[in-house]
Write a protein that holds these residues in place. Structure first.
Motif, PDB file in Angstrom:
ATOM      1  N   GLU A  16       0.821  -1.218   0.000  1.00 26.67           N
ATOM      2  CA  GLU A  16       0.000   0.000   0.000  1.00 26.67           C
ATOM      3  C   GLU A  16       0.854   1.267   0.000  1.00 26.67           C
ATOM      4  OE1 GLU A  16      -3.825  -1.975   2.358  1.00 26.67           O
ATOM      5  OE2 GLU A  16      -2.402  -0.700   3.449  1.00 26.67           O
ATOM      6  N   GLN A  17       1.947   1.258   0.790  1.00 21.61           N
ATOM      7  CA  GLN A  17       2.781   2.453   0.864  1.00 21.61           C
ATOM      8  C   GLN A  17       3.656   2.615  -0.373  1.00 21.61           C
ATOM      9  OE1 GLN A  17       4.791   3.207   4.537  1.00 21.61           O
ATOM     10  NE2 GLN A  17       2.926   3.057   5.745  1.00 21.61           N
ATOM     11  N   THR A  18       4.010   1.512  -1.012  1.00 19.28           N
ATOM     12  CA  THR A  18       4.763   1.598  -2.260  1.00 19.28           C
ATOM     13  C   THR A  18       3.840   2.094  -3.374  1.00 19.28           C
ATOM     14  OG1 THR A  18       6.149  -0.259  -1.552  1.00 19.28           O
ATOM     15  CG2 THR A  18       6.268   0.339  -3.871  1.00 19.28           C
TER      16      THR A  18
ATOM     17  N   ALA B  23       3.181 -13.140  -3.945  1.00 21.27           N
ATOM     18  CA  ALA B  23       2.174 -12.900  -4.983  1.00 21.27           C
ATOM     19  C   ALA B  23       0.754 -13.044  -4.445  1.00 21.27           C
ATOM     20  CB  ALA B  23       2.389 -13.866  -6.147  1.00 21.27           C
ATOM     21  N   GLY B  24       0.589 -13.784  -3.330  1.00 23.26           N
ATOM     22  CA  GLY B  24      -0.737 -13.979  -2.739  1.00 23.26           C
ATOM     23  C   GLY B  24      -1.432 -12.677  -2.391  1.00 23.26           C
TER      24      GLY B  24
ATOM     25  N   GLN C 196      -4.851  -8.916  -4.869  1.00 26.12           N
ATOM     26  CA  GLN C 196      -5.907  -7.903  -4.767  1.00 26.12           C
ATOM     27  C   GLN C 196      -5.556  -6.637  -5.541  1.00 26.12           C
ATOM     28  OE1 GLN C 196      -6.303  -6.032  -0.786  1.00 26.12           O
ATOM     29  NE2 GLN C 196      -4.511  -7.257  -0.199  1.00 26.12           N
ATOM     30  N   PHE C 197      -4.292  -6.512  -5.981  1.00 26.46           N
ATOM     31  CA  PHE C 197      -3.882  -5.363  -6.778  1.00 26.46           C
ATOM     32  C   PHE C 197      -3.686  -5.735  -8.250  1.00 26.46           C
ATOM     33  CE2 PHE C 197      -2.542  -4.749  -2.426  1.00 26.46           C
ATOM     34  CZ  PHE C 197      -2.947  -3.450  -2.152  1.00 26.46           C
ATOM     35  N   ALA C 198      -3.560  -7.020  -8.533  1.00 19.97           N
ATOM     36  CA  ALA C 198      -3.397  -7.503  -9.907  1.00 19.97           C
ATOM     37  C   ALA C 198      -4.051  -8.879  -9.995  1.00 19.97           C
ATOM     38  CB  ALA C 198      -1.913  -7.575 -10.279  1.00 19.97           C
ATOM     39  N   ASP C 199      -5.251  -8.925 -10.555  1.00 17.67           N
ATOM     40  CA  ASP C 199      -6.033 -10.170 -10.591  1.00 17.67           C
ATOM     41  C   ASP C 199      -5.277 -11.343 -11.197  1.00 17.67           C
ATOM     42  OD1 ASP C 199      -8.138  -8.838  -9.446  1.00 17.67           O
ATOM     43  OD2 ASP C 199      -9.206  -8.488 -11.325  1.00 17.67           O
TER      44      ASP C 199
ATOM     45  N   ASP D 251      -0.208  -6.055 -15.678  1.00 17.08           N
ATOM     46  CA  ASP D 251      -1.400  -5.998 -14.826  1.00 17.08           C
ATOM     47  C   ASP D 251      -1.085  -5.269 -13.519  1.00 17.08           C
ATOM     48  OD1 ASP D 251      -3.970  -6.417 -13.949  1.00 17.08           O
ATOM     49  OD2 ASP D 251      -3.705  -8.523 -13.451  1.00 17.08           O
ATOM     50  N   LEU D 252       0.105  -5.532 -12.992  1.00 17.74           N
ATOM     51  CA  LEU D 252       0.527  -4.904 -11.739  1.00 17.74           C
ATOM     52  C   LEU D 252       0.644  -3.386 -11.904  1.00 17.74           C
ATOM     53  CD1 LEU D 252       1.293  -6.038  -8.933  1.00 17.74           C
ATOM     54  CD2 LEU D 252       3.678  -6.033  -9.674  1.00 17.74           C
ATOM     55  N   GLN D 253       1.077  -2.960 -13.077  1.00 16.57           N
ATOM     56  CA  GLN D 253       1.273  -1.535 -13.324  1.00 16.57           C
ATOM     57  C   GLN D 253      -0.049  -0.765 -13.317  1.00 16.57           C
ATOM     58  OE1 GLN D 253       4.049   1.197 -16.259  1.00 16.57           O
ATOM     59  NE2 GLN D 253       4.518  -0.935 -15.885  1.00 16.57           N
TER      60      GLN D 253
END
Length: 341
Positions: free
Chosen positions: A92-94, A106-107, A111-114, A146-148
């Motif tokens: 969250e802070q990153t 990755a778990g 929630q940030f990258a399906d 996806d992460l981006q």
């Protein structure tokens, strides 16, 4: 005879000095020095694990490589032991740029990258070599893209070992799982998979597992051998079955806001140093994992290796799960299948 007013004399001298300073500062030589000077960049990296953990060692190697490639201009300060927060806090802070670089499994990143949810499927990889081949393919670009979308830039994948079953009674075949209360992470895909294996999946916080095993609330759990030892579960669940049903990697990532402030050249050297650190982490994890397995054997625990037939039976029991999620992860399943060697 008229004498010069002392106040005017002082003012004249001050003006003369200022003129000399201004002339000196405008010299060609001074301008060149200013143009050649580059500001030092300091980035903060958050690692939830302790100094001796493989990921921490790899991140320090990563920091050293970045400093070397940038001729000392870019420094990465590695904060280990959760000094800047746990995995969720780090993510969250990153994401908002308070922390520049973070590392998490990755778990929780799902929630940030399906797309990272694909690692929740049991028996997705044949072995570690298959996983590494997949992560070195176009799959890496797909997952990092996806992460981006959540303002995080993927830098590297770290190994987190293979998760296997451990229990109070031996698990030598699929039938031995029937009705057993097995602790599982709070993950819908995993809960469904464990039901298909015949267990009674029991979501519990990691901190509750030891006492739950001790009191008979559950009859087993699943994790990599290092965590099995580190959490002391090997003391109360003496059977470790090498099912190696899950391989969920760690991810090293950077805040997009921090990334965007770098030049293309600096982005390239940071990315290269991160990829290089994967080799360091893998070597360190092998040593770390072997040390844990030695501890398990020295304690007299029962380490059970599955036959090829039994491993196949485990896989077949969860195969229908892949069909159920084909519309969501089908393309990723295909990319991973292609990476088999």
């Amino acid at each position: 005879m008229n004498l010069l007013n002392p106040k005017k004399l002082v003012l004249s001298l001050l003006l003369f000095v200022l003129l000399l300073v201004a002339t000196g500062c405008s010299s060609d030589n001074a301008t060149d020095v200013s143009a050649d000077t580059k500001a030092e960049i300091v980035l903060r990296l958050s690692e939830p694990q302790v100094d001796e953990y493989p990921d921490s060692i790899a991140e320090k190697a990563f920091a050293e490589k970045v400093e070397e490639l940038s001729d000392g201009r870019i420094k990465i300060e590695v904060y280990t032991g959760g000094q800047l927060g746990d995995e969720t806090t780090t993510i969250e802070q990153t994401q908002v740029g308070i922390i520049d670089i973070g590392r998490a499994n990755a778990g929780p990143l799902t929630q940030f990258a399906d797309s990272l949810g694909v690692f929740s499927f049991p028996f997705l990889f044949e072995d570690r070599e298959h996983m590494r081949a997949a992560l070195d393919s176009s799959l890496r670009d797909t997952l990092f893209a996806d992460l981006q979308e959540s303002d995080l830039v993927g830098l590297a994948f770290y190994d987190a070992g293979a998760r296997s079953f451990y229990s109070t009674d031996p698990i030598e075949e699929v039938a031995d799982l029937k009705g057993k209360k097995i602790r599982v992470m709070q993950n819908d895909i995993l809960i469904s998979a464990f039901k298909k294996l015949g267990t009674s999946p029991t979501p519990l916080a990691a901190s509750e597992v030891y006492s739950a095993l001790q009191m008979g609330v559950i009859e087993g759990g699943e994790n990599n051998v290092s965590t099995y030892v580190a959490d002391g579960h090997y003391e109360v669940a003496k059977n470790f079955t090498l099912s190696e049903h899950l391989r969920i990697p760690g991810v090293l990532f950077m805040s997009k806001s921090s990334w965007d402030q770098l030049t293309a050249e600096d982005q390239k050297l940071i990315q290269q140093a991160a990829i290089d650190s994967e080799t360091v982490q893998l070597e360190e994890y092998d040593k770390f994992s072997q040390k844990a397995m030695d501890t398990v054997k020295e304690a007299g625990n029962n380490v059970i290796e599955l036959s090829d037939e039994e491993r196949k039976a485990f896989r077949e029991n969860v195969q229908s799960l892949y069909d159920e999620y084909d519309s969501t992860y089908g393309t990723l399943f295909e990319e991973i299948e292609k990476a088999k060697q």
